[in-house]
Design an enzyme around this catalytic site. Structure first.
Site, short mmCIF file in Angstrom:
data_model
loop_
_atom_site.label_atom_id
_atom_site.label_comp_id
_atom_site.label_asym_id
_atom_site.label_seq_id
_atom_site.Cartn_x
_atom_site.Cartn_y
_atom_site.Cartn_z
N GLY A 140 -6.23 -59.49 15.75
CA GLY A 140 -7.69 -59.11 16.41
C GLY A 140 -8.85 -60.25 16.05
N ASP A 167 -9.13 -63.57 17.25
CA ASP A 167 -8.88 -64.39 17.85
C ASP A 167 -9.79 -64.90 18.67
OD1 ASP A 167 -8.68 -61.91 19.19
OD2 ASP A 167 -7.43 -62.59 20.71
N GLU A 199 -20.49 -57.12 23.10
CA GLU A 199 -19.22 -57.25 22.20
C GLU A 199 -19.56 -57.72 20.85
OE1 GLU A 199 -14.85 -59.29 22.73
OE2 GLU A 199 -16.62 -60.24 23.86
#
Length: 607
Positions: free
Chosen positions: A347, A349, A560
């Site tokens: 997760g 990355d 995000e």
């Protein structure tokens, strides 16, 4: 005299020959031992299995590479091309592609004409879906949010569930060899923007937000979708695409089930989920995910690592991965591609956390790391399975997982805890500190020997994730020490918690903050009974909520990730442009407002 000298010489020759033979033997043994040591190191780091690619994916990667050659790198997103649904069968589409001119003479107009004729729009294999339990003004919504400005914003965030709600169209199941999207039984909530499919660990925070929005049936539907993936593949995929079948993501399905059960008391949900959770637990605790480490007292501990079944470029980022690996030998490329895919399974990355040279992506060695967060999530899974089994009267399963959780708790504290730093640290595996022990004629066991110097002493937000698990709060004095170390770590910035202290340009490094870290750490610190802990948890939540609010008001979007150096800044870095939507950011905003509320007279701007 001559006879005597001859005998003496003969005796001396025998002795010399004997000594020479012994020296040769010793030298030979040393060489063998050295070779065995090297061999042990190699076998401890040997490559695991690889999931075969499909004909469709191989073809779409060719389309992706041609698109880059034709359109150039500006605003190029490789994921777009492997998400394209086919209008015709693969053979016909491939023949049309082969009729195109070579890349150096192919015009953009001709290539766009091919794409428009033979492919549907990206995202067209999903349709908008109205969640049946959505209510614009949910009854009992966020009772502790009494500030009207904040309440209005929370309802705007709540309304985004309709915007992000989708359902996979029937043709995906009927013509599965023409889509990389996977069919799912129920409606989905996507993260947003380029992420047009279900993602595993995103779903946990989406569910936490849905529960705050009183959308219990939608939350259960997400769990059903993830369970269906376990039934088919044996684990929850990174995301619901064929190119994600080689890896998972942080295992939070049991936490989703527990969160829903604590709100609804739905016993049928537990009955449905328990067998699949046992299957998922096995996936993370066997094969290449399982690692055994022997401590300084000779005791063996079983922990887990991330490990993708892949050693070629990720299809969704193939052109990027090939550029990253350019100049390496073929064997080193395959090793790097596995590390890249494994880091995607984490997760995070990408981050300096996984690199030997913290600024060089080609030095990724994620398969060589025992991560704090993965083992915390697995401990929580074991505790949850124990709870579900007790609730369902499955005493044998409950007892098994009492033992499993106790063992992992001890392992985390033995291998990962650093008393001097007052936090838990990732552990780097050393292939030369690995032994093979024969169990029987068919099986041997790799055992890594613990060394304090192999702990990664760099500070990451994940070092404090164990606070999220109630079991670590049994030692109040240690928790107070951890909270003190967190305060002085430098991670807490004006707008929230940074993932690391090193600015590398990677998106999971400074100055980026991500919703999961804010929620896990604030919720974990809030478990501490002290007033100090409660105030710190609230402070983290307030900082994060303010920056989300201000950027929403200025951009009209939820994002995000965020730059935590200053309130109101959007995050950046990484291999793609910053995305909006955004599932887990929305979920964490609603979950934090539900837990901590917002006082009536407290401003929510950047003051």
């Amino acid at each position: 005299m001559e006879a005597y000298n001859g005998k003496k010489w003969a005796s001396m020759s025998i002795n010399l020959a004997h000594k020479f033979t012994i020296n040769k033997l010793i030298f030979f043994i040393l060489c063998v031992l050295l070779l065995m040591r090297v061999a042990v190191g190699k076998s401890c780091m040997e490559s695991g299995p690889v999931v075969p690619s499909s004909a469709l994916l191989s073809f779409l990667e060719q389309v992706q590479q041609s698109a880059l050659a034709t359109f150039g790198p500006s605003n190029f997103d490789p994921k777009h091309y492997v998400d394209l649904p086919l209008r015709f069968n693969l053979s016909e589409t491939r023949r049309a592609f082969q009729r195109l001119p070579s890349a150096n003479t192919l015009s953009a107009d001709r290539f766009n004409g091919f794409l428009n004729e033979y492919f549907g729009e990206v995202g067209s294999d999903l349709k908008n879906n109205d969640p049946p339990d959505f209510n614009a003004q949910p009854e009992g919504f966020l009772p502790e949010v009494v500030n009207q400005e904040v309440r209005k914003w929370a309802l705007e965030v709540h309304s985004l569930w309709k915007v992000l709600s989708r359902k996979v169209v029937k043709s995906v199941a009927e013509r599965h060899d023409e889509h990389t999207l996977l069919p799912l039984p129920g409606g989905v909530i996507i993260p947003g923007s380029r992420f047009r499919e279900v993602y595993y660990w995103d779903s946990y925070w989406i569910i936490r937000g849905l529960l705050a929005s009183k959308m219990y049936e939608t939350a259960k539907g997400i769990v059903n979708n993830l369970v269906s993936l376990i039934h088919k593949y044996g684990f929850v995929l990174n995301g619901a695409r064929t190119y994600y079948t080689n890896r998972s993501q942080p295992p939070l399905l049991s936490a989703m089930v527990r969160a829903i059960y604590m709100k609804t008391g739905d016993i049928d949900l537990l009955k449905m989920a328990l067998p699949t959770l046992l299957q998922e637990h096995k996936f993370w605790n066997s094969g290449f995910h399982k690692v055994i480490i022997r401590d300084v007292h000779g005791a063996k501990h079983s922990l887990s690592r991330y490990y993708a079944r892949w050693d070629t470029p990720r299809p969704e980022s193939a052109t990027i991965d090939m550029e990253t690996a350019a100049g390496l030998t073929e064997s080193k490329k395959r090793l790097l591609y596995r590390e890249i895919a494994t880091t995607a399974e984490s997760g995070w990355d990408f981050s300096s956390r996984w690199m030997r040279d913290r600024k060089n992506l080609t030095t990724l060695h994620t398969t060589s790391i025992i991560p704090v967060d993965l083992n915390v999530f697995l401990l929580q899974m074991e505790l949850n399975i124990e709870f579900f089994a007790k609730t369902l009267g499955e005493s044998s399963i409950a007892e098994t997982f009492i033992q499993a959780s106790n063992a992992r708790h001890i392992a985390i504290d033995t291998i990962l805890w650093n008393n001097e730093m007052g936090q838990w640290l990732d552990y780097w595996l050393d292939p030369l500190k690995c032994e093979h022990v024969q169990i029987n004629d068919q099986q041997s066991e790799e055992i890594h020997v613990w060394d304090a110097s192999n702990q990664n002493k760099n500070i990451f937000s994940s070092n404090f994730f164990p606070l999220w698990v109630e079991a670590f709060h049994s030692d109040a004095t240690r928790v107070e020490k951890v909270i003190h170390k967190f305060r002085s770590s430098g991670l807490l910035q004006p707008a929230g918690i940074s993932t690391s202290l090193l600015n590398t340009g990677q998106q999971w490094d400074f100055p980026n903050g991500w919703a999961p870290s804010q929620h896990i750490i604030s919720e974990g610190i809030a478990k501490h009974a002290s007033r100090e802990g409660k105030l710190l948890a609230e402070d983290i939540a307030r900082r994060w909520l303010r920056t989300n609010y201000v950027t929403f008001k200025s951009t009209g979007q939820m994002h995000e990730k965020y730059d935590v150096e200053a309130c109101g800044k959007i995050g950046g870095g990484g291999e793609y442009t910053p995305q909006t939507g955004f599932g887990w950011s929305n979920g964490v905003v609603l979950a934090l407002l539900e837990e901590f509320g917002w006082p009536i007279n407290m401003p929510i701007d950047c003051r």
